[in-house]
Scaffold this motif. Structure first.
Motif, PDB file in Angstrom:
ATOM      1  N   ALA A 217      21.121  -8.666  22.371  1.00 52.66           N
ATOM      2  CA  ALA A 217      20.166  -7.717  22.950  1.00 52.66           C
ATOM      3  C   ALA A 217      20.812  -7.005  24.124  1.00 52.66           C
ATOM      4  N   VAL A 219      19.868  -4.699  27.294  1.00 50.32           N
ATOM      5  CA  VAL A 219      18.728  -4.290  28.111  1.00 50.32           C
ATOM      6  C   VAL A 219      19.226  -3.505  29.326  1.00 50.32           C
ATOM      7  N   TYR A 265      20.775  -5.078  18.969  1.00 53.82           N
ATOM      8  CA  TYR A 265      19.664  -4.152  19.154  1.00 53.82           C
ATOM      9  C   TYR A 265      19.600  -3.675  20.609  1.00 53.82           C
ATOM     10  N   ALA A 267      17.128  -2.679  23.648  1.00 56.18           N
ATOM     11  CA  ALA A 267      15.766  -3.008  24.061  1.00 56.18           C
ATOM     12  C   ALA A 267      14.876  -1.769  23.980  1.00 56.18           C
ATOM     13  N   ASP A 268      13.591  -2.004  23.839  1.00 56.16           N
ATOM     14  CA  ASP A 268      12.623  -0.907  23.753  1.00 56.16           C
ATOM     15  C   ASP A 268      12.750   0.053  24.928  1.00 56.16           C
ATOM     16  N   TYR A 284      13.694  -4.441  12.765  1.00 56.59           N
ATOM     17  CA  TYR A 284      14.020  -5.568  13.640  1.00 56.59           C
ATOM     18  C   TYR A 284      14.112  -6.909  12.929  1.00 56.59           C
ATOM     19  N   GLN A 289      14.967 -11.178  19.193  1.00 46.12           N
ATOM     20  CA  GLN A 289      15.148 -10.954  20.629  1.00 46.12           C
ATOM     21  C   GLN A 289      13.883 -10.389  21.284  1.00 46.12           C
ATOM     22  N   VAL A 294      13.003  -6.581  22.828  1.00 46.60           N
ATOM     23  CA  VAL A 294      13.558  -5.910  21.648  1.00 46.60           C
ATOM     24  C   VAL A 294      12.550  -5.997  20.508  1.00 46.60           C
TER      25      VAL A 294
END
Length: 441
Positions: A217, A219, A265, A267-268, A284, A289, A294
């Motif tokens: 992940a 971030v 991935y 993170a949002d 996803y 995560q 995520v």
């Protein structure tokens, strides 16, 4: 290191064997018991020779036979059976160093404990591990281990973590991978420092440890307004966030083809900063995560949409309000629009809360405080109830980060508060007033 027993389950095998509170656990099947991992690992044996010492210092060995998954029934002074290991690093992005003074003491503790990584999913840096702990993880095949990697450039890792051993300990990561230990990785990205080509290097190095590295992940760094005297950092800009997404997705597609899983991935938050649509839930996979933000948005939307399909619009009118961080406001407005198309008896007011406590650069929902909610919503008509995401509250569900309680919010705003998990079904139930969910807890 001997461990004192404070409680023995009267219905358990240890009690039947004569072990009592106040005695000290020395060993199990000849293995010294140092902490909870030793205890849990050796407790799985169905035939145990347990050595204990009574308060007078007399030692004896008792034999215990038990079921395959049965606990022998001992409790100790602390859950870990010794002190929790604290972090030895001084990371340039450490969020705890950016906290204002006067918060509750537990919030200032920097955890870096490998046992909590396995037991509760906490992330560790590997800089706190002894050779004994490394060997034990490999021998016991303790898996998965969650690691804060940040960068695989040894020199850069030393700089970012202010620990001269931070680069060397990357070798532990490879030892775990070679031993088949499953690893979840976290990369806290700081613009101009470990993104760009450094991120490409990190992902390439981690690729060589797949499939032991099972998820990664990335971030964005979180920056409060309490950074006086700390390393100069800045937040990601729109174009930079987009570049991170593009690079990660390049590797993600390669991993999918090579390993059958995307593995890495963004993170949002990166999608929100870049003003890009967040992928749908299928992107996803198993949501490995979620705790790092995520796929939270995709998961919530999928669940909300599924719940909405079977919704029978309530006949009785209802009005509720909910709070969120600034970043998620547009997303929640989208859910509101979907609800309006199917149901005209419910009014759902959504209030984005500006983070005055930590600073306006912090816009995530989980860091919204009770004091900011009270100040920004006082005097507003909030309807029948106020929906508060449970991520704003500590594990017990009673306090916000600023020590304002749920009861304080209810009293100051004169409204019942409903705690809502990051679950689309629960959110819709709370909005429309399902008896199963919509009650002040």
């Amino acid at each position: 290191m001997a461990v004192k027993i404070i409680e023995v389950n009267p219905d358990g095998p240890a009690f039947a064997a004569g072990i009592r509170p106040g005695e000290t656990l020395i060993s199990m099947n000849g293995h010294e018991i140092v902490d909870i991992l030793d205890y849990r690992f050796h407790e799985t044996n169905q035939h145990l020779a347990v050595e204990v010492e009574d308060p007078a210092g007399k030692r004896r060995e008792v034999t215990i036979r038990k079921g395959e998954y049965e606990s022998i029934g001992l409790e100790f002074e602390t859950y870990l059976m010794d002190k929790q290991h604290s972090c030895r690093n001084k990371c340039i992005f450490c969020f705890i160093d950016q906290l204002p003074k006067g918060m509750r003491e537990t919030l200032y503790f920097k955890d870096d404990d490998s046992r909590l990584s396995f037991l509760f999913g906490n992330y560790i840096t590997l800089t706190n591990l002894s050779e004994h702990e490394i060997s034990r993880i490999i021998e016991m095949h303790i898996s998965p281990i969650n690691v804060s990697v940040h960068t695989t450039n040894p020199e850069l890792r030393v700089k970012m973590m202010h620990n001269r051993f931070a680069g060397e300990t990357l070798g532990i990561l490879r030892r775990f991978a070679e031993a088949g230990i499953k690893i979840n990785c976290q990369l806290v990205l700081c613009p101009g420092i470990n993104d760009g080509e450094e991120l490409r290097r990190t992902l390439s190095d981690l690729e060589s440890m797949c499939p032991s590295v099972q998820s990664i992940a990335a971030v964005p760094v979180g920056l409060t307004c309490h950074r006086q005297g700390l390393f100069p950092l800045r937040p990601f800009q729109k174009e930079e966030a987009a570049a991170v997404i593009d690079l990660i997705n390049t590797f993600s597609e390669r991993f999918l083809e090579k390993f059958g899983d995307r593995i890495v991935y963004a993170a949002d938050e990166f999608y929100l900063i870049a003003d890009r649509p967040i992928p749908d839930a299928a992107f996803y996979g198993d949501f490995a995560q979620l705790e790092n933000g995520v796929g939270l948005v995709a998961s919530l939307k999928q669940e909300f949409d599924d719940a909405l399909e079977t919704l029978e619009p309530p006949v009785k009118p209802r009005r509720v309000s909910s709070v969120t961080g600034m970043a998620a406001y547009s997303f929640l407005r989208g859910l509101l629009d979907e609800l309006r198309r199917k149901c005209d008896t419910v009014i759902w007011d959504i209030y984005p809360i500006q983070n005055d406590f930590f600073g306006h650069t912090i816009d995530v929902t989980g860091l919204v405080t009770g004091g900011d909610i009270i100040r920004q919503l006082r005097g507003k008509d909030l309807g029948e109830a106020l929906l508060v995401p449970s991520v704003m509250l500590r594990h017990e569900g009673d306090l916000f980060l600023d020590d304002v309680s749920v009861a304080d919010v209810e009293r100051e705003l004169n409204i019942p508060v409903i705690r809502v998990k990051n679950d689309g079904y629960e959110l819709l139930d709370a909005v429309i007033g399902s008896d199963a969910i919509c009650q002040s807890q």
